[in-house]
Design a protein around this motif. Structure first.
Motif, PDB file in Angstrom:
ATOM      1  N   LYS A  69      23.073   6.628  31.672  1.00 18.34           N
ATOM      2  CA  LYS A  69      24.069   6.197  30.182  1.00 18.34           C
ATOM      3  C   LYS A  69      25.294   5.344  30.283  1.00 18.34           C
ATOM      4  CE  LYS A  69      22.722   9.129  26.989  1.00 18.34           C
ATOM      5  NZ  LYS A  69      22.458  10.812  28.398  1.00 18.34           N
ATOM      6  N   LEU A  72      23.863   2.033  28.832  1.00 22.04           N
ATOM      7  CA  LEU A  72      23.836   2.710  27.646  1.00 22.04           C
ATOM      8  C   LEU A  72      25.575   2.753  26.837  1.00 22.04           C
ATOM      9  CD1 LEU A  72      23.420   3.760  23.954  1.00 22.04           C
ATOM     10  CD2 LEU A  72      23.405   5.802  24.586  1.00 22.04           C
ATOM     11  N   THR A 100      27.350  10.113  28.628  1.00 23.56           N
ATOM     12  CA  THR A 100      28.045   9.423  27.656  1.00 23.56           C
ATOM     13  C   THR A 100      29.028   8.966  28.178  1.00 23.56           C
ATOM     14  OG1 THR A 100      25.625   9.644  26.266  1.00 23.56           O
ATOM     15  CG2 THR A 100      27.678   7.849  26.244  1.00 23.56           C
ATOM     16  N   GLN A 165      26.439   7.515  19.509  1.00 25.00           N
ATOM     17  CA  GLN A 165      25.725   7.356  20.639  1.00 25.00           C
ATOM     18  C   GLN A 165      24.278   7.901  19.837  1.00 25.00           C
ATOM     19  OE1 GLN A 165      24.830   9.388  24.193  1.00 25.00           O
ATOM     20  NE2 GLN A 165      26.299  10.885  23.771  1.00 25.00           N
ATOM     21  N   ALA A 169      22.041   4.274  19.781  1.00 28.73           N
ATOM     22  CA  ALA A 169      21.464   3.753  20.982  1.00 28.73           C
ATOM     23  C   ALA A 169      20.475   3.325  20.484  1.00 28.73           C
ATOM     24  CB  ALA A 169      21.849   5.443  21.637  1.00 28.73           C
ATOM     25  N   THR A 206      19.592  11.262  22.417  1.00 31.58           N
ATOM     26  CA  THR A 206      19.660  10.541  22.019  1.00 31.58           C
ATOM     27  C   THR A 206      18.433   9.805  21.116  1.00 31.58           C
ATOM     28  OG1 THR A 206      19.873   8.330  22.741  1.00 31.58           O
ATOM     29  CG2 THR A 206      22.035   9.172  22.383  1.00 31.58           C
TER      30      THR A 206
END
Ligand code: PLP
Length: 380
Positions: A69, A72, A100, A165, A169, A206
């Motif tokens: 993450k 991300l 995340t 997210q 994402a 995600t």
């Protein structure tokens, strides 16, 4: 002819654009974080039973915030700034199962922005501690299905930005490259005996990582196929099989980071070649066996990934095929000492992992797969 007199200067006040100064500095800080990071390892553990099938583990646990993450979070914050949605003083808000939020809390602190994580109360103690240490605030809800509305409500109350997210994402990550995870994996595979692995195996939270990998396989016209792993208490598998994005379930996934109560917008079934839903007891057994095998503790979602990889390896062996398989180490087991690595927790969940661990160890040592050990995919 005499030239016409110049127009007088129009009375047109132009703004100072201080926000742009902030955004320029913020983007510089995010690029700096990327520049100072090395590529993550592509580990190649050798198990005698897998003779002829090379397996690779992309180790995403070594990012500064401990999971995949990190990529991300950097992309989502960059996306928000470049779209003009995040500026000086914007409160960042996220719905998360924890990883995340840890990474976003890190970036929020780097940029000097307040951060609020909306999570279920069951989120691991270690993740909560990490978020708070980065200066983030945790807002708890009871059920996984409640995080979305609660995060939007916190963003509305604070005038902040919901990073979301689960929606963004797939689009915050550059699908053609820019050092995304797929580009990195295939670049590291380039000189290997089988540079185009037969399969990449990845679980879905995600769905963003599998979307990036599936798109990249097509973009580069590779022969590799993508297998996505789902878990108990999640709708991705059923949605894939039935082609129905409206499915929901009420319980939350036991495997943090993967499995969702709704079909997340970032999950793109059209780029997925195969899916399997695996038993949680098998995922946790595989997590422990892999951790012993590579001398580092991995998280539960990595166990699901590794079990999926072993199932495909068993199938390839049965067909007498050789080749390569790739999966990800998504995060470290250090976050789960109170859960997946606690025998008391495992027993309290009613999970019987010992026979599954034995069967998996036997497979990795000898190549003999025990179809009765409860490691196989759950039936539809
Ligand atoms: C998010 C996450 C995943 C799944 O990745 P997605 O790209 O969100 O599908 C797997 N494991 C862990 C630990 C995660 O945090």
């Amino acid at each position: 002819m005499t030239p016409a007199p110049c127009d007088p200067l129009p009375d047109l006040p132009l703004p100072d654009c201080v926000e742009q100064d902030w955004a320029r500095r913020a983007v510089g800080l995010l690029h700096g974080d990327a520049r100072r990071s090395a590529d993550t390892h592509l580990l190649k553990p050798v198990f005698p039973g897998l003779n002829g099938i090379d397996i690779y583990l992309k180790d995403e646990s070594t990012h500064p915030t401990g999971s995949l993450k990190h990529r991300l979070a950097r992309s989502l914050v960059l996306y928000g700034i470049c779209n003009g949605l995040i500026g000086a003083g914007t409160t960042l808000v996220e719905a998360s199962s924890g990883s995340t939020a840890v990474s976003e809390a890190y970036f929020a602190r780097l940029l000097g922005l307040p951060f609020v994580a909306v999570m279920t109360r069951s989120t691991s103690r270690q993740k909560v501690a990490e978020i708070e240490r980065f200066g983030g605030r945790c807002h708890f809800v009871e059920r996984a299905s409640e995080v979305y509305a609660a995060a939007q409500a916190v963003a509305d109350q604070t005038g902040g930005h919901y990073l979301d997210q689960f929606t963004y994402a797939e689009r915050a990550t550059d699908w053609r490259g820019n050092n995304n995870i797929a580009e990195s994996i295939f670049a590291q595979m380039a000189q290997e005996p089988h540079p185009e692995p037969d399969w990449v195996v990845m679980s879905a939270g995600t769905g963003g990582t599998s979307a990036t990998i599936g798109r990249y396989i097509r973009y580069r016209a590779l022969k590799t196929r993508l297998c996505v792993i789902d878990v108990e208490n999640s709708v991705f598998y059923d949605a894939y099989r039935r082609g129905d994005r409206s499915l929901c379930c009420s319980g939350g996934s036991r495997i943090e980071g993967i499995g969702r109560p709704r079909v997340e917008p970032s999950f793109l079934p059209a780029v997925v070649d195969h899916m399997m839903r695996l038993p949680d007891a098998g995922s946790i057994a595989a997590m422990r066996v892999l951790s012993d095998g590579i001398f580092r503790q991995v998280g539960g979602s990595t166990g699901a990934n590794f079990l999926g990889l072993c199932l495909i390896a068993a199938r390839m062996r049965a067909q007498g095929r050789q080749g390569a398989l790739v999966t990800l180490i998504c995060d470290s087991g250090a976050r789960y000492v109170d859960s997946y690595y606690s025998d008391d927790w495992v027993a309290a969940q009613g999970l019987d992992i010992a026979p599954r661990m034995d069967a998996l160890r036997r497979f990795l040592d000898t190549g003999v797969w025990d179809a009765t050990a409860g490691l196989g995919p759950l039936p539809d």
